[in-house]
Design a protein around this motif. Structure first.
Motif, PDB file in Angstrom:
ATOM      1  N   TYR A   1      25.187  19.420  41.117  1.00 41.36           N
ATOM      2  CA  TYR A   1      24.693  18.602  40.015  1.00 41.36           C
ATOM      3  C   TYR A   1      25.245  17.186  40.139  1.00 41.36           C
ATOM      4  O   TYR A   1      26.343  16.987  40.665  1.00 41.36           O
ATOM      5  CB  TYR A   1      25.160  19.171  38.669  1.00 41.36           C
ATOM      6  CG  TYR A   1      24.589  20.535  38.374  1.00 41.36           C
ATOM      7  CD1 TYR A   1      23.413  20.671  37.633  1.00 41.36           C
ATOM      8  CD2 TYR A   1      25.213  21.679  38.844  1.00 41.36           C
ATOM      9  CE1 TYR A   1      22.886  21.928  37.372  1.00 41.36           C
ATOM     10  CE2 TYR A   1      24.685  22.938  38.580  1.00 41.36           C
ATOM     11  CZ  TYR A   1      23.523  23.052  37.853  1.00 41.36           C
ATOM     12  OH  TYR A   1      23.006  24.287  37.596  1.00 41.36           O
TER      13      TYR A   1
ATOM     14  N   PHE B   1      22.193  14.046  33.663  1.00 40.10           N
ATOM     15  CA  PHE B   1      22.751  15.275  34.242  1.00 40.10           C
ATOM     16  C   PHE B   1      21.598  16.008  34.875  1.00 40.10           C
ATOM     17  O   PHE B   1      20.642  16.378  34.196  1.00 40.10           O
ATOM     18  CB  PHE B   1      23.405  16.139  33.158  1.00 40.10           C
ATOM     19  CG  PHE B   1      24.041  17.390  33.714  1.00 40.10           C
ATOM     20  CD1 PHE B   1      25.302  17.345  34.275  1.00 40.10           C
ATOM     21  CD2 PHE B   1      23.371  18.600  33.692  1.00 40.10           C
ATOM     22  CE1 PHE B   1      25.900  18.491  34.799  1.00 40.10           C
ATOM     23  CE2 PHE B   1      23.944  19.751  34.210  1.00 40.10           C
ATOM     24  CZ  PHE B   1      25.221  19.686  34.766  1.00 40.10           C
TER      25      PHE B   1
ATOM     26  N   GLU C   1      24.002  28.250  34.603  1.00 44.18           N
ATOM     27  CA  GLU C   1      23.429  27.398  33.547  1.00 44.18           C
ATOM     28  C   GLU C   1      24.400  27.267  32.371  1.00 44.18           C
ATOM     29  O   GLU C   1      24.553  26.187  31.802  1.00 44.18           O
ATOM     30  CB  GLU C   1      22.086  27.953  33.064  1.00 44.18           C
ATOM     31  CG  GLU C   1      20.988  27.885  34.106  1.00 44.18           C
ATOM     32  CD  GLU C   1      20.654  26.467  34.559  1.00 44.18           C
ATOM     33  OE1 GLU C   1      20.699  25.540  33.727  1.00 44.18           O
ATOM     34  OE2 GLU C   1      20.354  26.296  35.752  1.00 44.18           O
TER      35      GLU C   1
ATOM     36  N   GLU D   1      20.302  18.708  38.336  1.00 44.97           N
ATOM     37  CA  GLU D   1      20.621  19.533  39.494  1.00 44.97           C
ATOM     38  C   GLU D   1      20.032  18.896  40.741  1.00 44.97           C
ATOM     39  O   GLU D   1      18.902  18.395  40.722  1.00 44.97           O
ATOM     40  CB  GLU D   1      20.060  20.942  39.327  1.00 44.97           C
ATOM     41  CG  GLU D   1      20.428  21.861  40.471  1.00 44.97           C
ATOM     42  CD  GLU D   1      20.014  23.303  40.250  1.00 44.97           C
ATOM     43  OE1 GLU D   1      20.352  24.128  41.109  1.00 44.97           O
ATOM     44  OE2 GLU D   1      19.366  23.606  39.241  1.00 44.97           O
TER      45      GLU D   1
ATOM     46  N   CYS E   1      29.387  13.955  41.340  1.00 43.48           N
ATOM     47  CA  CYS E   1      28.645  15.070  41.934  1.00 43.48           C
ATOM     48  C   CYS E   1      29.584  16.267  41.912  1.00 43.48           C
ATOM     49  O   CYS E   1      30.724  16.174  42.363  1.00 43.48           O
ATOM     50  CB  CYS E   1      28.242  14.726  43.359  1.00 43.48           C
ATOM     51  SG  CYS E   1      27.394  16.100  44.153  1.00 43.48           S
TER      52      CYS E   1
ATOM     53  N   ALA F   1      27.132  24.910  33.468  1.00 43.98           N
ATOM     54  CA  ALA F   1      26.614  23.537  33.497  1.00 43.98           C
ATOM     55  C   ALA F   1      26.590  22.957  32.078  1.00 43.98           C
ATOM     56  O   ALA F   1      26.988  21.808  31.858  1.00 43.98           O
ATOM     57  CB  ALA F   1      25.222  23.502  34.119  1.00 43.98           C
TER      58      ALA F   1
ATOM     59  N   ARG G   1      25.581  25.684  43.337  1.00 45.67           N
ATOM     60  CA  ARG G   1      24.546  24.770  42.859  1.00 45.67           C
ATOM     61  C   ARG G   1      25.221  23.437  42.616  1.00 45.67           C
ATOM     62  O   ARG G   1      26.353  23.381  42.154  1.00 45.67           O
ATOM     63  CB  ARG G   1      23.875  25.333  41.615  1.00 45.67           C
ATOM     64  CG  ARG G   1      22.975  26.510  42.010  1.00 45.67           C
ATOM     65  CD  ARG G   1      22.341  27.251  40.891  1.00 45.67           C
ATOM     66  NE  ARG G   1      21.572  26.475  39.960  1.00 45.67           N
ATOM     67  CZ  ARG G   1      21.072  26.991  38.836  1.00 45.67           C
ATOM     68  NH1 ARG G   1      21.244  28.261  38.545  1.00 45.67           N
ATOM     69  NH2 ARG G   1      20.398  26.242  38.010  1.00 45.67           N
TER      70      ARG G   1
END
Length: 132
Positions: free
Chosen positions: A83, A58, A38, A60, A129, A41, A81
């Motif tokens: 995004y 933005f 997080e 996920e 992506c 990100a 992960r």
């Protein structure tokens, strides 16, 4: 004579194996720890705005079908992960942004990017992506 050659080859292979293990360890250390995703990100989004990009979206990716389109049928060897970002900017600002996030000490990878010119403007819209 042949035994000496074989011994040299074995030493060389051991040295190559040791170097490969060291490189793997260094690469694995760049993988983002789950608890830090997080934060990274947020760092990506801040980097976009600092480079003059307008972040329109933005989010996920969590849908399994969307993820399979990016990762393919096999699961990646490390947990990641994914995004998507929708950005609007000049092409130069977009290029700087991509260079900046790829230079992070943590492994942030651009998985896919599509760029379209905005009609009647000197800007582009990009769908990016990435994986963290």
């Amino acid at each position: 004579v042949e035994d000496g050659t074989i011994e040299k080859q074995i030493k060389r292979l051991r040295k190559q194996t040791r170097k490969a293990k060291e490189q793997l360890k260094a690469d694995e250390s760049r993988l983002t720890q789950p608890e830090a995703v997080e934060h990274i990100a947020g760092k990506v989004v801040r980097t976009a705005t600092q480079n003059g990009l307008m972040v329109k979206e933005f989010m996920e990716l969590t849908d399994k079908n969307d993820l399979k389109k990016i990762t393919g049928p096999e699961n990646p060897p490390y947990p990641r992960r994914y995004y998507t970002m929708t950005l609007k900017s000049s092409f130069q600002a977009l290029r700087r942004f991509i260079e900046n996030i790829e230079g992070f000490p943590e492994l942030v990878a651009v998985q896919r990017i599509s760029i379209e010119k905005v009609e009647d403007e000197a800007l582009v819209t990009a769908e990016v992506c990435l994986s963290i």
